[in-house]
Design an enzyme around this catalytic site. Structure first.
Site, PDB file in Angstrom:
ATOM      1  N   SER A  82      42.380  50.321  42.705  1.00 21.76           N
ATOM      2  CA  SER A  82      43.780  49.911  42.803  1.00 21.76           C
ATOM      3  C   SER A  82      44.659  51.140  42.947  1.00 21.76           C
ATOM      4  O   SER A  82      44.369  52.205  42.378  1.00 21.76           O
ATOM      5  CB  SER A  82      44.197  49.137  41.558  1.00 21.76           C
ATOM      6  OG  SER A  82      45.598  48.875  41.600  1.00 21.76           O
TER       7      SER A  82
ATOM      8  N   TYR B  44      45.166  48.480  32.538  1.00 26.73           N
ATOM      9  CA  TYR B  44      44.593  48.105  33.831  1.00 26.73           C
ATOM     10  C   TYR B  44      44.505  49.332  34.740  1.00 26.73           C
ATOM     11  O   TYR B  44      43.463  49.593  35.362  1.00 26.73           O
ATOM     12  CB  TYR B  44      45.457  47.021  34.463  1.00 26.73           C
ATOM     13  CG  TYR B  44      45.133  46.692  35.899  1.00 26.73           C
ATOM     14  CD1 TYR B  44      44.086  45.839  36.222  1.00 26.73           C
ATOM     15  CD2 TYR B  44      45.889  47.227  36.944  1.00 26.73           C
ATOM     16  CE1 TYR B  44      43.794  45.539  37.554  1.00 26.73           C
ATOM     17  CE2 TYR B  44      45.614  46.934  38.264  1.00 26.73           C
ATOM     18  CZ  TYR B  44      44.564  46.086  38.563  1.00 26.73           C
ATOM     19  OH  TYR B  44      44.274  45.798  39.872  1.00 26.73           O
TER      20      TYR B  44
HETATM   21  P1  NAP Z   1      42.248  37.152  41.597  1.00 26.57           P
HETATM   22  O1  NAP Z   1      42.825  36.379  42.722  1.00 26.57           O
HETATM   23  O2  NAP Z   1      42.780  36.960  40.215  1.00 26.57           O
HETATM   24  O3  NAP Z   1      40.660  36.942  41.604  1.00 26.57           O
HETATM   25  C1  NAP Z   1      39.886  37.624  40.655  1.00 26.57           C
HETATM   26  C2  NAP Z   1      38.451  37.216  40.847  1.00 26.57           C
HETATM   27  O4  NAP Z   1      37.642  37.952  39.904  1.00 26.57           O
HETATM   28  C3  NAP Z   1      38.201  35.744  40.569  1.00 26.57           C
HETATM   29  O5  NAP Z   1      37.314  35.246  41.538  1.00 26.57           O
HETATM   30  C4  NAP Z   1      37.553  35.741  39.178  1.00 26.57           C
HETATM   31  O6  NAP Z   1      36.615  34.700  38.980  1.00 26.57           O
HETATM   32  C5  NAP Z   1      36.815  37.059  39.213  1.00 26.57           C
HETATM   33  N1  NAP Z   1      36.501  37.596  37.886  1.00 26.57           N
HETATM   34  C6  NAP Z   1      37.361  38.086  36.940  1.00 26.57           C
HETATM   35  N2  NAP Z   1      36.684  38.507  35.878  1.00 26.57           N
HETATM   36  C7  NAP Z   1      35.365  38.299  36.140  1.00 26.57           C
HETATM   37  C8  NAP Z   1      34.169  38.527  35.422  1.00 26.57           C
HETATM   38  N3  NAP Z   1      34.171  39.067  34.182  1.00 26.57           N
HETATM   39  N4  NAP Z   1      32.983  38.194  36.001  1.00 26.57           N
HETATM   40  C9  NAP Z   1      32.967  37.649  37.250  1.00 26.57           C
HETATM   41  N5  NAP Z   1      34.065  37.412  37.972  1.00 26.57           N
HETATM   42  C10 NAP Z   1      35.254  37.728  37.412  1.00 26.57           C
HETATM   43  O7  NAP Z   1      42.372  38.731  41.854  1.00 26.57           O
HETATM   44  P2  NAP Z   1      42.571  39.608  43.200  1.00 26.57           P
HETATM   45  O8  NAP Z   1      44.001  39.953  43.283  1.00 26.57           O
HETATM   46  O9  NAP Z   1      41.876  38.988  44.338  1.00 26.57           O
HETATM   47  O10 NAP Z   1      41.817  40.927  42.728  1.00 26.57           O
HETATM   48  C11 NAP Z   1      40.533  41.308  43.206  1.00 26.57           C
HETATM   49  C12 NAP Z   1      40.364  42.788  42.901  1.00 26.57           C
HETATM   50  O11 NAP Z   1      41.391  43.523  43.562  1.00 26.57           O
HETATM   51  C13 NAP Z   1      40.491  43.114  41.405  1.00 26.57           C
HETATM   52  O12 NAP Z   1      39.559  44.117  41.063  1.00 26.57           O
HETATM   53  C14 NAP Z   1      41.908  43.659  41.304  1.00 26.57           C
HETATM   54  O13 NAP Z   1      42.048  44.533  40.224  1.00 26.57           O
HETATM   55  C15 NAP Z   1      42.033  44.369  42.641  1.00 26.57           C
HETATM   56  N6  NAP Z   1      43.422  44.592  43.059  1.00 26.57           N
HETATM   57  C16 NAP Z   1      44.271  43.556  43.314  1.00 26.57           C
HETATM   58  C17 NAP Z   1      45.576  43.822  43.714  1.00 26.57           C
HETATM   59  C18 NAP Z   1      46.575  42.741  44.012  1.00 26.57           C
HETATM   60  O14 NAP Z   1      47.775  43.047  44.178  1.00 26.57           O
HETATM   61  N7  NAP Z   1      46.165  41.478  44.110  1.00 26.57           N
HETATM   62  C19 NAP Z   1      46.004  45.158  43.839  1.00 26.57           C
HETATM   63  C20 NAP Z   1      45.115  46.184  43.578  1.00 26.57           C
HETATM   64  C21 NAP Z   1      43.822  45.896  43.189  1.00 26.57           C
HETATM   65  P3  NAP Z   1      37.076  33.118  38.801  1.00 26.57           P
HETATM   66  O15 NAP Z   1      37.574  32.700  40.175  1.00 26.57           O
HETATM   67  O16 NAP Z   1      35.860  32.408  38.385  1.00 26.57           O
HETATM   68  O17 NAP Z   1      38.184  33.155  37.790  1.00 26.57           O
END
Ligand code: NAP
Length: 248
Positions: A143, A157
Site C-alpha cells: 500500500s 495498517y
Molecule cells: P476488500 O475489498 O476489503 O477485500 C479484502 C479481501 O481480503 C476479501 O476478499 C477478504 O475475504 C480477504 N481477507 C481479509 N482477511 C483475510 C484473511 N485473514 N484470510 C483470507 N482472506 C482474507 O479489500 P481491497 O481494497 O480489495 O484490498 C485488497 C488488498 O489491497 C489489501 O491487502 C489492501 O490492504 C490493499 N490495498 C487496498 C487499497 C484500497 O484503497 N482499496 C489501497 C492500498 C492497498 P472475504 O471476502 O471472505 O471477507
C-alpha cells in the site's frame, strides 16, 4: 498456458479484479476467501463463463494449517503452483496510534503480515528449484500507506504494509537464484469495500479529488499492474515496487 495462481482474498475488491483478469488470460485460478463464500463463488463462475478454470477455497491466511490446506487443494484441483498474489488484507476503524489496543494490533499483524509470510513460505516450498519446483512469481499487494504512514487513520495498517515492503526485498533476494521473482504493487486509494471497515465508506470520493490525478483508482487498474509483474514480460524484475496510486 500452464500457469496456476493462488490469489488470497480473491472474492472481492482488488483480489476479485485480479482473479478475473488472470482467468481471462489463461491462468488456472484458486480464489481464496475468508468469510464471503458467495462473492468468491461468483468470481469463480465468471471465470468459468469466459472459458477459464477456477476454484474457490476458504482459508484464513493467518493460520498455518488453513494455509497448507489452501495450497494443497489448489495443487490437487489445478496442478503445480506457478504464481501467488498475496492480496488479502484488512484495516479497522480510523483512530490515532495512542487509541490502539493490543487485540487490534494482533489482528492487523495476523492478517497483513503473518498471512503473507505463511503464504509466501508455502509457495516457495512448492515453486523453488531448491525444492524441485520449476520457479514462479509472487506479487505482494502492499500500500502507498507504507510511504505515507496514514496519520490519524491507521498507522498500524501502514506499518503492516511497511513489513510487507521489507519482506518483498528480503524474500526476493533469498529466492532470486531459485527461479522465483518477488515484487510488490502499492495501490493508493482504490474503490473497494475496505474503506467501510475504517468507518468511512465514501473515503475515496472525499480524498480522490485531492490526488495528483484527481480521482481514486479502480480495482481493474491495480489488477493490470499485478498481472504485469506476474507475467514473463517482467522476467528480469524482482524486489521491485510498482506504485498504482494516481501520482501520490
Ligand atoms: P476488500 O475489498 O476489503 O477485500 C479484502 C479481501 O481480503 C476479501 O476478499 C477478504 O475475504 C480477504 N481477507 C481479509 N482477511 C483475510 C484473511 N485473514 N484470510 C483470507 N482472506 C482474507 O479489500 P481491497 O481494497 O480489495 O484490498 C485488497 C488488498 O489491497 C489489501 O491487502 C489492501 O490492504 C490493499 N490495498 C487496498 C487499497 C484500497 O484503497 N482499496 C489501497 C492500498 C492497498 P472475504 O471476502 O471472505 O471477507
Amino acid at each position: 498456458m500452464d500457469e496456476v495462481l493462488v490469489i488470497t482474498g480473491g472474492g472481492r475488491g482488488i483480489g476479485a479484479a485480479t482473479a478475473l483478469l488472470a482467468g481471462e488470460r489463461g491462468y488456472r485460478v484458486c480464489v481464496n476467501y475468508r468469510a464471503d463464500a458467495a462473492s468468491a463463488e461468483g468470481i469463480v463462475e465468471r471465470i468459468r463463463a469466459v472459458g477459464g478454470t477456477a476454484v474457490a477455497v476458504q482459508a484464513d491466511v493467518s493460520r498455518t494449517a488453513e494455509v497448507e490446506r489452501l495450497f494443497e487443494t489448489a495443487e490437487r484441483e489445478l496442478g503445480p503452483l506457478t504464481a501467488l498474489v498475496n492480496n488479502a488484507g484488512t484495516l479497522e476503524k480510523q483512530c490515532r496510534l495512542d487509541e490502539l489496543d493490543e487485540d487490534r494490533l494482533t489482528r492487523i499483524w495476523a492478517a497483513n503480515i503473518t498471512g503473507p509470510f505463511l503464504c509466501a513460505a508455502a509457495a516457495v516450498r512448492r515453486m523453488s528449484t531448491r525444492y524441485g519446483g520449476r520457479g514462479g512469481a509472487i506479487v505482494n499487494v502492499g500500500s502507498a500507506a507504507s510511504r505515507l504512514g496514514s496519520p490519524g487513520e491507521y498507522v498500524d495498517y501502514a506499518a503492516s504494509k511497511g513489513a510487507l515492503d521489507s519482506m518483498t526485498r528480503g524474500l526476493s533476494l533469498e529466492v532470486a537464484a531459485e527461479g522465483i521473482r518477488v515484487n510488490c504493487v502499492r495501490p493508493g486509494l482504490i474503490h473497494t469495500d475496505i474503506h467501510a471497515l475504517g468507518g468511512e465508506p465514501g473515503r475515496v470520493d472525499r480524498v480522490g479529488p485531492n490526488l495528483p490525478m484527481g480521482r481514486g483508482g479502480q480495482p481493474e487498474e491495480v489488477a493490470e499492474a499485478i498481472l504485469y509483474l506476474l507475467s514473463p514480460a517482467a522476467s528480469y524484475i524482482t524486489g521491485s515496487f510498482l506504485e498504482a496510486a494516481g501520482g501520490r
